[in-house]
Design a protein around this motif. Structure first.
Motif, PDB file in Angstrom:
ATOM      1  N   UNK A   1       0.811  -1.218   0.000  1.00 22.58           N
ATOM      2  CA  UNK A   1       0.000   0.000   0.000  1.00 22.58           C
ATOM      3  C   UNK A   1       0.846   1.271   0.000  1.00 22.58           C
ATOM      4  N   UNK A   2       2.142   1.128   0.223  1.00 24.30           N
ATOM      5  CA  UNK A   2       3.021   2.294   0.182  1.00 24.30           C
ATOM      6  C   UNK A   2       3.657   2.672   1.497  1.00 24.30           C
ATOM      7  N   UNK A   3       3.427   1.883   2.551  1.00 26.08           N
ATOM      8  CA  UNK A   3       4.092   2.165   3.820  1.00 26.08           C
ATOM      9  C   UNK A   3       5.578   1.863   3.682  1.00 26.08           C
ATOM     10  N   UNK A   4       6.419   2.785   4.143  1.00 16.82           N
ATOM     11  CA  UNK A   4       7.855   2.531   4.111  1.00 16.82           C
ATOM     12  C   UNK A   4       8.524   2.726   5.470  1.00 16.82           C
ATOM     13  N   UNK A   5       7.778   3.209   6.463  1.00 17.68           N
ATOM     14  CA  UNK A   5       8.334   3.369   7.802  1.00 17.68           C
ATOM     15  C   UNK A   5       7.464   2.579   8.784  1.00 17.68           C
ATOM     16  N   UNK A   6       8.077   1.580   9.415  1.00 18.10           N
ATOM     17  CA  UNK A   6       7.393   0.704  10.366  1.00 18.10           C
ATOM     18  C   UNK A   6       8.022   0.910  11.736  1.00 18.10           C
ATOM     19  N   UNK A   7       7.196   1.248  12.737  1.00 17.95           N
ATOM     20  CA  UNK A   7       7.725   1.601  14.054  1.00 17.95           C
ATOM     21  C   UNK A   7       7.171   0.688  15.137  1.00 17.95           C
ATOM     22  N   UNK A   8       8.087   0.149  15.922  1.00 15.90           N
ATOM     23  CA  UNK A   8       7.772  -0.743  17.028  1.00 15.90           C
ATOM     24  C   UNK A   8       8.036  -0.010  18.339  1.00 15.90           C
ATOM     25  N   UNK A   9       7.161  -0.164  19.302  1.00 16.81           N
ATOM     26  CA  UNK A   9       7.361   0.425  20.609  1.00 16.81           C
ATOM     27  C   UNK A   9       8.011  -0.548  21.579  1.00 16.81           C
ATOM     28  N   UNK A  10       8.955  -0.042  22.393  1.00 17.35           N
ATOM     29  CA  UNK A  10       9.546  -0.824  23.473  1.00 17.35           C
ATOM     30  C   UNK A  10       9.437  -0.014  24.754  1.00 17.35           C
ATOM     31  N   UNK A  11       9.336  -0.688  25.881  1.00 17.95           N
ATOM     32  CA  UNK A  11       9.156   0.019  27.145  1.00 17.95           C
ATOM     33  C   UNK A  11       9.806  -0.749  28.278  1.00 17.95           C
ATOM     34  N   UNK A  12      10.146  -0.015  29.345  1.00 19.30           N
ATOM     35  CA  UNK A  12      10.706  -0.623  30.534  1.00 19.30           C
ATOM     36  C   UNK A  12       9.610  -1.233  31.397  1.00 19.30           C
ATOM     37  N   UNK A  13       9.982  -1.878  32.488  1.00 27.50           N
ATOM     38  CA  UNK A  13      11.357  -1.910  32.998  1.00 27.50           C
ATOM     39  C   UNK A  13      12.269  -2.916  32.296  1.00 27.50           C
ATOM     40  N   UNK A  14      11.723  -3.916  31.660  1.00 27.75           N
ATOM     41  CA  UNK A  14      12.538  -4.917  30.962  1.00 27.75           C
ATOM     42  C   UNK A  14      12.333  -4.744  29.465  1.00 27.75           C
ATOM     43  N   UNK A  15      13.271  -4.083  28.809  1.00 26.88           N
ATOM     44  CA  UNK A  15      13.128  -3.768  27.387  1.00 26.88           C
ATOM     45  C   UNK A  15      13.561  -4.966  26.554  1.00 26.88           C
ATOM     46  N   UNK A  16      12.639  -5.487  25.762  1.00 30.15           N
ATOM     47  CA  UNK A  16      12.867  -6.665  24.920  1.00 30.15           C
ATOM     48  C   UNK A  16      13.296  -6.193  23.540  1.00 30.15           C
ATOM     49  N   UNK A  17      14.499  -6.541  23.135  1.00 29.79           N
ATOM     50  CA  UNK A  17      15.036  -6.097  21.852  1.00 29.79           C
ATOM     51  C   UNK A  17      14.862  -7.129  20.742  1.00 29.79           C
ATOM     52  N   UNK A  18      14.301  -8.302  21.055  1.00 26.95           N
ATOM     53  CA  UNK A  18      14.186  -9.333  20.026  1.00 26.95           C
ATOM     54  C   UNK A  18      13.292  -8.868  18.880  1.00 26.95           C
ATOM     55  N   UNK A  19      12.180  -8.192  19.198  1.00 23.75           N
ATOM     56  CA  UNK A  19      11.312  -7.689  18.143  1.00 23.75           C
ATOM     57  C   UNK A  19      12.009  -6.697  17.234  1.00 23.75           C
ATOM     58  N   UNK A  20      12.901  -5.918  17.801  1.00 26.52           N
ATOM     59  CA  UNK A  20      13.677  -4.963  16.993  1.00 26.52           C
ATOM     60  C   UNK A  20      14.582  -5.720  16.029  1.00 26.52           C
ATOM     61  N   UNK A  21      15.264  -6.723  16.530  1.00 26.53           N
ATOM     62  CA  UNK A  21      16.159  -7.509  15.667  1.00 26.53           C
ATOM     63  C   UNK A  21      15.375  -8.176  14.530  1.00 26.53           C
ATOM     64  N   UNK A  22      14.208  -8.700  14.858  1.00 23.61           N
ATOM     65  CA  UNK A  22      13.367  -9.322  13.828  1.00 23.61           C
ATOM     66  C   UNK A  22      12.974  -8.313  12.753  1.00 23.61           C
ATOM     67  N   UNK A  23      12.616  -7.100  13.181  1.00 24.99           N
ATOM     68  CA  UNK A  23      12.215  -6.069  12.218  1.00 24.99           C
ATOM     69  C   UNK A  23      13.366  -5.662  11.317  1.00 24.99           C
ATOM     70  N   UNK A  24      14.539  -5.518  11.885  1.00 23.02           N
ATOM     71  CA  UNK A  24      15.700  -5.142  11.075  1.00 23.02           C
ATOM     72  C   UNK A  24      15.997  -6.225  10.039  1.00 23.02           C
ATOM     73  N   UNK A  25      15.903  -7.494  10.446  1.00 27.12           N
ATOM     74  CA  UNK A  25      16.113  -8.583   9.479  1.00 27.12           C
ATOM     75  C   UNK A  25      15.054  -8.556   8.386  1.00 27.12           C
ATOM     76  N   UNK A  26      13.791  -8.295   8.780  1.00 28.32           N
ATOM     77  CA  UNK A  26      12.725  -8.218   7.776  1.00 28.32           C
ATOM     78  C   UNK A  26      12.983  -7.071   6.810  1.00 28.32           C
ATOM     79  N   UNK A  27      13.357  -5.906   7.337  1.00 20.56           N
ATOM     80  CA  UNK A  27      13.681  -4.772   6.453  1.00 20.56           C
ATOM     81  C   UNK A  27      14.753  -5.144   5.454  1.00 20.56           C
TER      82      UNK A  27
END
Length: 270
Positions: A239-265
């Protein structure tokens, strides 16, 4: 993959400035830059939006100035700043200054100026701002953006470049008109079906105001590139989306979703 807009696919991560020490936020930002995330966002609120409502929380714009100095590559900004909390001319000056701080070795700044009309009533009540109605807050945003743009044109030194304006929100009668008039990036948290409809409305507003809608980058919040999120992201990309943003929050910040997104990109960009 070539996107319909011919823009590169980008990944944003919103670090919620809540329930974490500042050291944790600082370290998370450094890891995002090391992972190759394109944009880091915070938000412009005064209290947590989830979890303990009186938990740890930090102010957004002072944090962005620190991010500007700490980082060297990643873009950054508020998702989004609240128009109601500051005089528009002052806000323009703050943004210009933070953008200059982020310019390294004679280059250009990296601030993405995210702005919206505001919605979290507790912020208004406890800090003494008039909440009003949603329509009044949108009217105020519409009045403020030309002032912000005019102030950028007057400042000395001038901004390092045309600071990209991201407008958040999905209202079809007012918000998308403002997007068509002023935004370089439109952000929403729409699901795929809603996004498709709103893109049609945005196109209609762009035609009315004499703007080429392809000039506006489309951004959405995402659950990530795991499980059920992936089919939606593939369709949103179509549809034309080119910026995908994931939210992370404390107290325990999970970075696995970020890594998955970077690999998908990287997989859809190869």
């Amino acid at each position: 993959m070539t996107t319909p807009s011919s823009r590169p696919v980008r990944i944003g991560v919103q670090i919620a400035p809540q329930h974490s020490s500042y050291q944790t936020i600082r370290d998370t930002l450094a890891e995002l830059e090391d992972l190759g995330v394109d944009i880091a966002f915070n938000w412009d609120h005064f209290f947590p939006l989830s979890g303990d409502p009186d938990g740890l929380h930090f102010e957004g714009w002072t944090m962005l100035a620190a991010w500007a100095e700490q980082t060297s590559r990643i873009q950054f900004g508020p998702l989004v700043t609240c128009n109601s909390y500051r005089n528009p001319d002052l806000l323009a000056d703050m943004a210009r200054t933070v953008d200059h701080i982020s310019a390294k070795d004679g280059g250009v700044g990296r601030l993405v100026f995210g702005i919206g009309s505001g919605w979290f009533e507790r912020d208004y009540d406890e800090y003494g701002y008039e909440f009003g109605t949603a329509g009044q807050r949108l009217d105020s945003l519409s009045e403020a953006l030309p002032r912000i743009e005019a102030r950028w044109a007057k400042l000395n030194p001038a901004p390092t470049r045309d600071i990209p304006v991201l407008i958040g929100g999905g209202g079809e009668k007012k918000t998308l008109r403002i997007v068509a008039q002023h935004a370089d990036i439109w952000h929403s948290f729409s699901d795929t079906a809603t996004l498709e409809r709103k893109l049609g409305v945005l196109g209609e507003w762009a035609e009315k105001v004499g703007r080429d809608v392809s000039e506006i980058e489309i951004s959405v919040g995402t659950r990530g590139a795991r499980g059920d999120g992936l089919p939606d992201m593939d369709r949103q990309l179509e549809l034309g989306v080119t910026l995908f943003t994931l939210g992370v929050t404390g107290p325990d910040i999970d970075m696995q979703g970020v890594r998955d997104l970077v690999r998908w990109r990287d997989s859809v960009s190869s």
